[in-house]
Design a protein around this motif. Structure first.
Motif, mmCIF file in Angstrom:
data_model
loop_
_atom_site.group_PDB
_atom_site.id
_atom_site.type_symbol
_atom_site.label_atom_id
_atom_site.label_comp_id
_atom_site.label_asym_id
_atom_site.label_seq_id
_atom_site.Cartn_x
_atom_site.Cartn_y
_atom_site.Cartn_z
ATOM 1 N N ALA A 48 0.754 -1.204 -0.519
ATOM 2 C CA ALA A 48 -0.168 -0.058 -0.372
ATOM 3 C C ALA A 48 0.539 1.256 0.314
ATOM 4 N N SER A 49 2.039 1.168 0.313
ATOM 5 C CA SER A 49 2.711 2.380 1.244
ATOM 6 C C SER A 49 3.601 3.167 -0.069
ATOM 7 N N ALA A 50 3.940 1.338 -0.997
ATOM 8 C CA ALA A 50 4.401 1.824 -2.530
ATOM 9 C C ALA A 50 3.473 2.326 -3.718
ATOM 10 N N ARG A 51 2.611 1.874 -3.244
ATOM 11 C CA ARG A 51 1.443 2.129 -4.361
ATOM 12 C C ARG A 51 1.367 3.754 -4.270
ATOM 13 N N ALA A 52 1.184 4.308 -3.249
ATOM 14 C CA ALA A 52 0.749 5.572 -2.981
ATOM 15 C C ALA A 52 1.966 6.056 -3.193
ATOM 16 N N LYS A 53 2.784 6.118 -2.718
ATOM 17 C CA LYS A 53 4.349 6.975 -3.037
ATOM 18 C C LYS A 53 4.480 7.156 -4.349
ATOM 19 N N PHE A 54 4.804 5.793 -5.610
ATOM 20 C CA PHE A 54 4.909 6.081 -6.643
ATOM 21 C C PHE A 54 3.770 6.200 -7.501
ATOM 22 N N ARG A 55 3.145 5.904 -7.702
ATOM 23 C CA ARG A 55 1.458 6.227 -8.147
ATOM 24 C C ARG A 55 1.566 4.832 -8.909
ATOM 25 N N VAL A 56 1.356 4.131 -8.565
ATOM 26 C CA VAL A 56 1.097 2.967 -9.264
ATOM 27 C C VAL A 56 -0.555 2.502 -9.354
ATOM 28 N N GLN A 57 -0.578 2.596 -10.405
ATOM 29 C CA GLN A 57 -2.192 2.222 -11.147
ATOM 30 C C GLN A 57 -2.362 0.731 -11.201
ATOM 31 N N ALA A 58 -1.436 -0.024 -11.837
ATOM 32 C CA ALA A 58 -1.920 -1.043 -11.900
ATOM 33 C C ALA A 58 -2.151 -2.358 -10.500
ATOM 34 N N PRO A 59 -3.011 -3.045 -10.765
ATOM 35 C CA PRO A 59 -3.788 -3.051 -9.981
ATOM 36 C C PRO A 59 -3.071 -4.499 -8.386
ATOM 37 N N GLU A 60 -1.575 -4.581 -8.856
ATOM 38 C CA GLU A 60 -0.086 -4.848 -8.524
ATOM 39 C C GLU A 60 1.027 -5.017 -7.895
ATOM 40 N N LEU A 61 1.879 -5.157 -7.465
ATOM 41 C CA LEU A 61 3.326 -4.834 -8.224
ATOM 42 C C LEU A 61 4.038 -5.826 -8.454
ATOM 43 N N LYS A 62 4.025 -5.219 -9.817
ATOM 44 C CA LYS A 62 4.950 -5.780 -10.876
ATOM 45 C C LYS A 62 6.402 -5.290 -10.692
ATOM 46 N N SER A 63 7.202 -6.233 -10.946
ATOM 47 C CA SER A 63 8.537 -5.892 -11.740
ATOM 48 C C SER A 63 8.942 -6.009 -12.723
ATOM 49 N N SER A 64 8.270 -6.718 -12.972
ATOM 50 C CA SER A 64 8.096 -6.874 -14.768
ATOM 51 C C SER A 64 8.383 -5.813 -15.484
ATOM 52 N N LEU A 65 6.483 -4.778 -14.504
ATOM 53 C CA LEU A 65 5.826 -4.295 -14.928
ATOM 54 C C LEU A 65 6.974 -2.024 -14.739
ATOM 55 N N LEU A 66 7.296 -2.475 -13.287
ATOM 56 C CA LEU A 66 8.415 -0.712 -12.712
ATOM 57 C C LEU A 66 9.730 -0.815 -13.060
ATOM 58 N N ARG A 67 10.093 -2.109 -13.444
ATOM 59 C CA ARG A 67 11.421 -1.907 -14.097
ATOM 60 C C ARG A 67 11.460 -0.908 -15.490
ATOM 61 N N LYS A 68 10.734 -0.875 -16.388
ATOM 62 C CA LYS A 68 10.129 0.319 -16.860
ATOM 63 C C LYS A 68 10.201 1.791 -17.131
ATOM 64 N N GLY A 283 -0.730 -19.485 -4.851
ATOM 65 C CA GLY A 283 -2.115 -18.514 -5.075
ATOM 66 C C GLY A 283 -1.419 -17.690 -6.136
ATOM 67 N N SER A 284 -2.456 -16.173 -6.293
ATOM 68 C CA SER A 284 -2.087 -15.441 -7.135
ATOM 69 C C SER A 284 -1.523 -14.340 -6.636
ATOM 70 N N SER A 285 -0.735 -13.622 -6.986
ATOM 71 C CA SER A 285 0.193 -12.507 -6.626
ATOM 72 C C SER A 285 -0.818 -11.404 -6.042
ATOM 73 N N ALA A 286 -1.857 -11.477 -6.965
ATOM 74 C CA ALA A 286 -3.261 -10.684 -6.836
ATOM 75 C C ALA A 286 -3.684 -10.369 -6.099
ATOM 76 N N ALA A 287 -3.924 -11.813 -5.158
ATOM 77 C CA ALA A 287 -4.782 -11.846 -4.031
ATOM 78 C C ALA A 287 -3.841 -12.279 -2.995
ATOM 79 N N ASN A 288 -2.386 -11.554 -3.146
ATOM 80 C CA ASN A 288 -1.566 -12.246 -1.885
ATOM 81 C C ASN A 288 -0.168 -11.483 -1.643
ATOM 82 N N PRO A 289 -0.312 -9.669 -0.684
ATOM 83 C CA PRO A 289 0.679 -9.133 -1.236
ATOM 84 C C PRO A 289 1.669 -9.567 -1.084
ATOM 85 N N SER A 290 2.168 -10.659 -0.331
ATOM 86 C CA SER A 290 3.401 -10.869 0.165
ATOM 87 C C SER A 290 3.566 -12.208 -0.774
#
Length: 386
Positions: A48-68, A283-290
């Motif tokens: 939650a902190s990372a999504r707010a700080k870096f304005r992540v619009q995607a439904p989950e944190l993914k390195s494949s997206l953030l590395r762009k 499980g899916s990463s979308a349902a499991n923040p860990s």
């Protein structure tokens, strides 16, 4: 309130750089598998902190997206700082792993009755690092021989590797280690083929994952890692076809609180321990923040390895390196440095095995004495400290 000692510890696992059994992908030369020790609430707060700080619009944190993003190393480090001491990651150079599988599937079938001797002297590491340096030159495409090796280790059919099982190339470019490997494969082709039958796809449905690194890495992270830290583990993995196919291999550790000594690839036995509270869960990463945090650890690791000379990754490297598991598999020239005694002994042993292959001789007869004679030579030269 539940007893914290008996409550299973959640360990969440995810990978980066996955290409299955294909290890010659020039665009993804590294694989990483990470396991993090976080509760769902802890992981949720970090996400939650990372999504707010870096304005992540995607439904989950993914390195494949953030590395762009241009500041990806900074983002990764910011996310990972709260996870200090709560993560382990194994990295592997895929091409080095292919070279290592060459020993496992060409030499092991012939030497298996006496394999402890060769592992003790690190012949497998000598062959692995030697082939890596010979076959894979930075910036050049994988050579035909490497493609054949990969094909054979998927099918275990010598027909898929005609160069490997034919006579060694005698051109000036042929390195002594490679020549010996080819001669060994040619001379003992029948034995290798016979021992490999049970691994062929049509017999073993999990053979397609033989070259996949996921299961091997998870084994190390649990049995040589988190299993030594906690009394009981609840292991959650991101959905993974190879793991789902091989998950049964971990069932024997459910409810097992004892430890065991593993004797094999190395001169010292290693203690393995992991008491799983239940079979592996998926499980899916979308349902499991860990799982999202594990993805960031793994993705940051593969990116660091691909940008080792990039100054912008320096701070991230300072976080990742202390969290890398000892079983990380990266090239190490110490194992093939002929200025060192053990590599010299292994070259002599490899040459002797190739000679025996040429003449159809017993590959194991008195090889322990052969190594002892080489050790005596090194001791006489005072190159060994013992």
């Amino acid at each position: 309130m539940a007893d914290p000692i008996k409550t299973p510890r959640l360990i969440s696992c995810d990978e980066a750089g996955y290409t299955g059994p294909k290890l010659l992908d020039d665009n993804q030369p590294y694989f990483a598998y990470a396991a993090v020790d976080l509760t769902p609430d802890e992981a949720s707060a970090i996400v939650a902190s990372a999504r707010a700080k870096f304005r992540v619009q995607a439904p989950e944190l993914k390195s494949s997206l953030l590395r762009k993003r241009d500041n990806w190393p900074e983002i990764a480090l910011d996310i990972l700082k709260p996870v200090k001491g709560r993560a382990m990651v194994i990295a592997a150079d895929k091409r080095l792993n292919l070279a290592g599988k060459t020993f496992e599937y060409i030499f092991e079938p012939v030497l298996e009755k006496m394999n402890g001797l060769f592992y003790h002297y690190d012949l497998h590491r000598f062959v692995m690092n030697g082939l890596y340096r010979i076959l894979f030159v930075t910036g050049e495409p994988a050579p035909k021989l490497a493609e054949e090796l990969q094909a054979f280790m998927k099918s275990f059919d010598p027909a898929d590797a005609p160069t490997v099982f034919a006579a060694a190339d005698k051109s000036a470019e042929t390195h002594e280690i490679l020549a010996c490997v080819l001669r060994f494969a040619r001379g003992y082709a029948a034995a290798i083929a016979e021992q490999s039958k049970h691994l062929q796809k049509q017999v073993n449905p999990t053979a397609k994952w033989t070259l996949d690194l996921t299961t091997t890495c998870l084994f190390s992270l649990l049995l040589h890692g988190w299993g030594h830290h906690y009394d009981s583990l609840d292991v959650l993995c991101d959905d993974s076809k190879p793991l789902q196919a091989m998950a049964h291999a971990f069932d024997g550790f459910v409810g097992r609180s004892d430890s065991a000594e593993l004797i094999g690839a190395g001169s010292r036995p290693a203690t393995i321990k992991a008491n799983l509270a239940n079979p592996l869960r998926f499980g899916s990463s979308a349902a499991n923040p860990s799982l999202q945090i594990a993805d960031i650890v793994a993705g940051a690791t593969t990116d660091l390895l691909q940008h080792q000379a990039d100054a912008s990754y320096r701070d991230l490297a300072m976080w990742i390196l202390p969290h890398m598991h000892p079983h990380t598999m990266l090239p190490d020239d110490d194992f093939i440095d002929l200025n060192r005694p053990k590599p010299r002994m292994n070259l002599a042993a490899l040459q002797e095995l190739a000679r025996r292959a040429d003449h159809g001789e017993d590959p194991l007869a008195k090889m322990d004495e052969f190594y002892e004679s080489q050790l005596a030579i090194e001791r006489k030269a005072k190159s060994f400290p013992f």
